[in-house]
Design a protein around this motif. Structure first.
Motif, PDB file in Angstrom:
ATOM      1  N   TYR A  62       6.434  -1.807  14.697  1.00  0.00           N
ATOM      2  CA  TYR A  62       5.563  -2.438  13.702  1.00  0.00           C
ATOM      3  C   TYR A  62       5.201  -1.415  12.636  1.00  0.00           C
ATOM      4  N   LEU A  63       5.618  -1.694  11.411  1.00  0.00           N
ATOM      5  CA  LEU A  63       5.317  -0.797  10.301  1.00  0.00           C
ATOM      6  C   LEU A  63       3.908  -1.103   9.808  1.00  0.00           C
ATOM      7  N   LEU A  64       3.031  -0.141   9.954  1.00  0.00           N
ATOM      8  CA  LEU A  64       1.633  -0.344   9.577  1.00  0.00           C
ATOM      9  C   LEU A  64       1.549  -0.437   8.058  1.00  0.00           C
ATOM     10  N   ILE A  65       1.095  -1.567   7.563  1.00  0.00           N
ATOM     11  CA  ILE A  65       1.173  -1.842   6.127  1.00  0.00           C
ATOM     12  C   ILE A  65       0.044  -1.152   5.339  1.00  0.00           C
ATOM     13  N   VAL A  66      -1.132  -1.058   5.907  1.00  0.00           N
ATOM     14  CA  VAL A  66      -2.264  -0.482   5.162  1.00  0.00           C
ATOM     15  C   VAL A  66      -2.034   0.991   4.827  1.00  0.00           C
ATOM     16  N   PRO A  67      -1.581   1.840   5.785  1.00  0.00           N
ATOM     17  CA  PRO A  67      -1.299   3.232   5.399  1.00  0.00           C
ATOM     18  C   PRO A  67      -0.223   3.345   4.316  1.00  0.00           C
ATOM     19  N   ARG A  68       0.738   2.412   4.314  1.00  0.00           N
ATOM     20  CA  ARG A  68       1.776   2.436   3.273  1.00  0.00           C
ATOM     21  C   ARG A  68       1.184   2.087   1.915  1.00  0.00           C
ATOM     22  N   PHE A  69       0.287   1.108   1.888  1.00  0.00           N
ATOM     23  CA  PHE A  69      -0.371   0.770   0.625  1.00  0.00           C
ATOM     24  C   PHE A  69      -1.229   1.933   0.138  1.00  0.00           C
ATOM     25  N   LYS A  70      -1.933   2.575   1.050  1.00  0.00           N
ATOM     26  CA  LYS A  70      -2.746   3.733   0.668  1.00  0.00           C
ATOM     27  C   LYS A  70      -1.873   4.829   0.096  1.00  0.00           C
ATOM     28  N   ARG A  71      -0.702   4.998   0.701  1.00  0.00           N
ATOM     29  CA  ARG A  71       0.236   6.015   0.234  1.00  0.00           C
ATOM     30  C   ARG A  71       0.705   5.707  -1.191  1.00  0.00           C
ATOM     31  N   LEU A  72       0.863   4.423  -1.506  1.00  0.00           N
ATOM     32  CA  LEU A  72       1.280   4.040  -2.852  1.00  0.00           C
ATOM     33  C   LEU A  72       0.288   4.532  -3.904  1.00  0.00           C
ATOM     34  N   PHE A  73      -0.998   4.515  -3.552  1.00  0.00           N
ATOM     35  CA  PHE A  73      -2.031   4.904  -4.503  1.00  0.00           C
ATOM     36  C   PHE A  73      -2.285   6.412  -4.527  1.00  0.00           C
ATOM     37  N   ALA A  74      -1.559   7.184  -3.736  1.00  0.00           N
ATOM     38  CA  ALA A  74      -1.758   8.631  -3.706  1.00  0.00           C
ATOM     39  C   ALA A  74      -1.238   9.305  -4.967  1.00  0.00           C
ATOM     40  N   ASN A  75      -0.284   8.687  -5.636  1.00  0.00           N
ATOM     41  CA  ASN A  75       0.287   9.255  -6.858  1.00  0.00           C
ATOM     42  C   ASN A  75      -0.377   8.608  -8.067  1.00  0.00           C
ATOM     43  N   GLY A  76      -0.865   9.428  -9.003  1.00  0.00           N
ATOM     44  CA  GLY A  76      -1.588   8.920 -10.168  1.00  0.00           C
ATOM     45  C   GLY A  76      -0.765   7.988 -11.044  1.00  0.00           C
ATOM     46  N   ASP A  77       0.497   8.328 -11.249  1.00  0.00           N
ATOM     47  CA  ASP A  77       1.364   7.469 -12.071  1.00  0.00           C
ATOM     48  C   ASP A  77       1.596   6.117 -11.410  1.00  0.00           C
ATOM     49  N   ASP A  78       1.796   6.159 -10.091  1.00  0.00           N
ATOM     50  CA  ASP A  78       1.993   4.902  -9.361  1.00  0.00           C
ATOM     51  C   ASP A  78       0.723   4.058  -9.378  1.00  0.00           C
ATOM     52  N   THR A  79      -0.425   4.720  -9.268  1.00  0.00           N
ATOM     53  CA  THR A  79      -1.699   4.003  -9.310  1.00  0.00           C
ATOM     54  C   THR A  79      -1.866   3.267 -10.640  1.00  0.00           C
ATOM     55  N   LYS A  80      -1.479   3.962 -11.706  1.00  0.00           N
ATOM     56  CA  LYS A  80      -1.557   3.331 -13.033  1.00  0.00           C
ATOM     57  C   LYS A  80      -0.675   2.086 -13.093  1.00  0.00           C
ATOM     58  N   ASP A  81       0.532   2.178 -12.537  1.00  0.00           N
ATOM     59  CA  ASP A  81       1.432   1.019 -12.514  1.00  0.00           C
ATOM     60  C   ASP A  81       0.900  -0.102 -11.623  1.00  0.00           C
ATOM     61  N   LEU A  82       0.285   0.289 -10.493  1.00  0.00           N
ATOM     62  CA  LEU A  82      -0.188  -0.718  -9.535  1.00  0.00           C
ATOM     63  C   LEU A  82      -1.431  -1.455 -10.014  1.00  0.00           C
ATOM     64  N   THR A  83      -2.206  -0.817 -10.891  1.00  0.00           N
ATOM     65  CA  THR A  83      -3.417  -1.474 -11.394  1.00  0.00           C
ATOM     66  C   THR A  83      -3.220  -2.018 -12.807  1.00  0.00           C
ATOM     67  N   TRP A  84      -1.999  -2.005 -13.268  1.00  0.00           N
ATOM     68  CA  TRP A  84      -1.690  -2.447 -14.624  1.00  0.00           C
ATOM     69  C   TRP A  84      -2.109  -3.896 -14.860  1.00  0.00           C
ATOM     70  N   HIS A  85      -1.969  -4.732 -13.858  1.00  0.00           N
ATOM     71  CA  HIS A  85      -2.308  -6.146 -14.023  1.00  0.00           C
ATOM     72  C   HIS A  85      -3.778  -6.341 -14.365  1.00  0.00           C
ATOM     73  N   ALA A  86      -4.641  -5.390 -13.969  1.00  0.00           N
ATOM     74  CA  ALA A  86      -6.071  -5.511 -14.241  1.00  0.00           C
ATOM     75  C   ALA A  86      -6.510  -4.651 -15.423  1.00  0.00           C
ATOM     76  N   ASN A  87      -5.827  -3.537 -15.669  1.00  0.00           N
ATOM     77  CA  ASN A  87      -6.300  -2.577 -16.666  1.00  0.00           C
ATOM     78  C   ASN A  87      -5.513  -2.539 -17.971  1.00  0.00           C
ATOM     79  N   GLY A  88      -4.229  -2.784 -17.943  1.00  0.00           N
ATOM     80  CA  GLY A  88      -3.451  -2.567 -19.144  1.00  0.00           C
ATOM     81  C   GLY A  88      -2.690  -3.768 -19.665  1.00  0.00           C
ATOM     82  N   ARG A  89      -2.945  -4.915 -19.120  1.00  0.00           N
ATOM     83  CA  ARG A  89      -2.150  -6.085 -19.488  1.00  0.00           C
ATOM     84  C   ARG A  89      -2.711  -6.761 -20.728  1.00  0.00           C
ATOM     85  N   ASN A  90      -1.812  -7.218 -21.569  1.00  0.00           N
ATOM     86  CA  ASN A  90      -2.201  -7.953 -22.765  1.00  0.00           C
ATOM     87  C   ASN A  90      -2.276  -9.438 -22.417  1.00  0.00           C
TER      88      ASN A  90
END
Ligand SMILES: [Zn+2]
Length: 151
Positions: free
Chosen positions: A75-103
């Motif tokens: 069983y691949l634990l999904i929450v630690p993988r999601f947390k890992r996605l947000f560890a990189n600043g550039d990836d975080t910017k891409d992942l929150t784009w729908h709320a912060n940078g979308r026109n």
């Protein structure tokens, strides 16, 4: 590149990308967790949880001589993988784009413009407020459920 499977596993675990092993019935009836965790036989089909060792002194009910499990689910634990996605600043910017940078021009251009996305926002306002919310989608390419692709 890691030189061995063990080394690759060590790297992934240290990054929070570990997995959990869960024993399963070989006939896919149950997972040996929660109320089934201590059982040695499947309550539905009666098949042993462990590979049975063939020896004259072993009885079928002797659990001390059990072998390895017959089937293991990883069983691949999904929450630690999601947390890992947000560890990189550039990836975080891409992942929150729908709320912060979308026109938001009222046109349907992105999944965040869809009625399904907006419905989830409406049903779960606390989830919507968090810019780091993640929504999972499922898609296929090449699926032919009725075999009628050529007809
Ligand atoms: Zn079973």
């Amino acid at each position: 590149m890691p030189k061995s499977y063990y080394q690759a596993k060590e790297i992934l675990c240290s990054m929070g990308m570990e997995y959990k092993k869960i024993h399963a019935c070989p006939n896919d009836c149950i997972l040996y967790k929660h109320e089934f965790e201590e059982m040695h036989k499947c309550p539905r089909c009666g098949v042993s949880r462990y590979k049975v060792k063939d020896c004259d002194e072993c009885s079928s009910d002797d659990n001390s001589k059990k072998g390895p499990p017959t089937k293991v689910v990883r069983y691949l634990l999904i929450v630690p993988r999601f947390k890992r996605l947000f560890a990189n600043g550039d990836d975080t910017k891409d992942l929150t784009w729908h709320a912060n940078g979308r026109n938001c021009d009222g046109m349907l251009c992105y999944p965040a413009d869809s009625s399904q996305w907006k419905k989830i926002d409406h049903l779960y306002p606390d989830f919507r407020k968090e810019a780091r919310n993640i929504r999972l989608g499922l898609s296929t390419d090449g699926m032919n459920p009725f075999g009628s692709l050529r007809t």
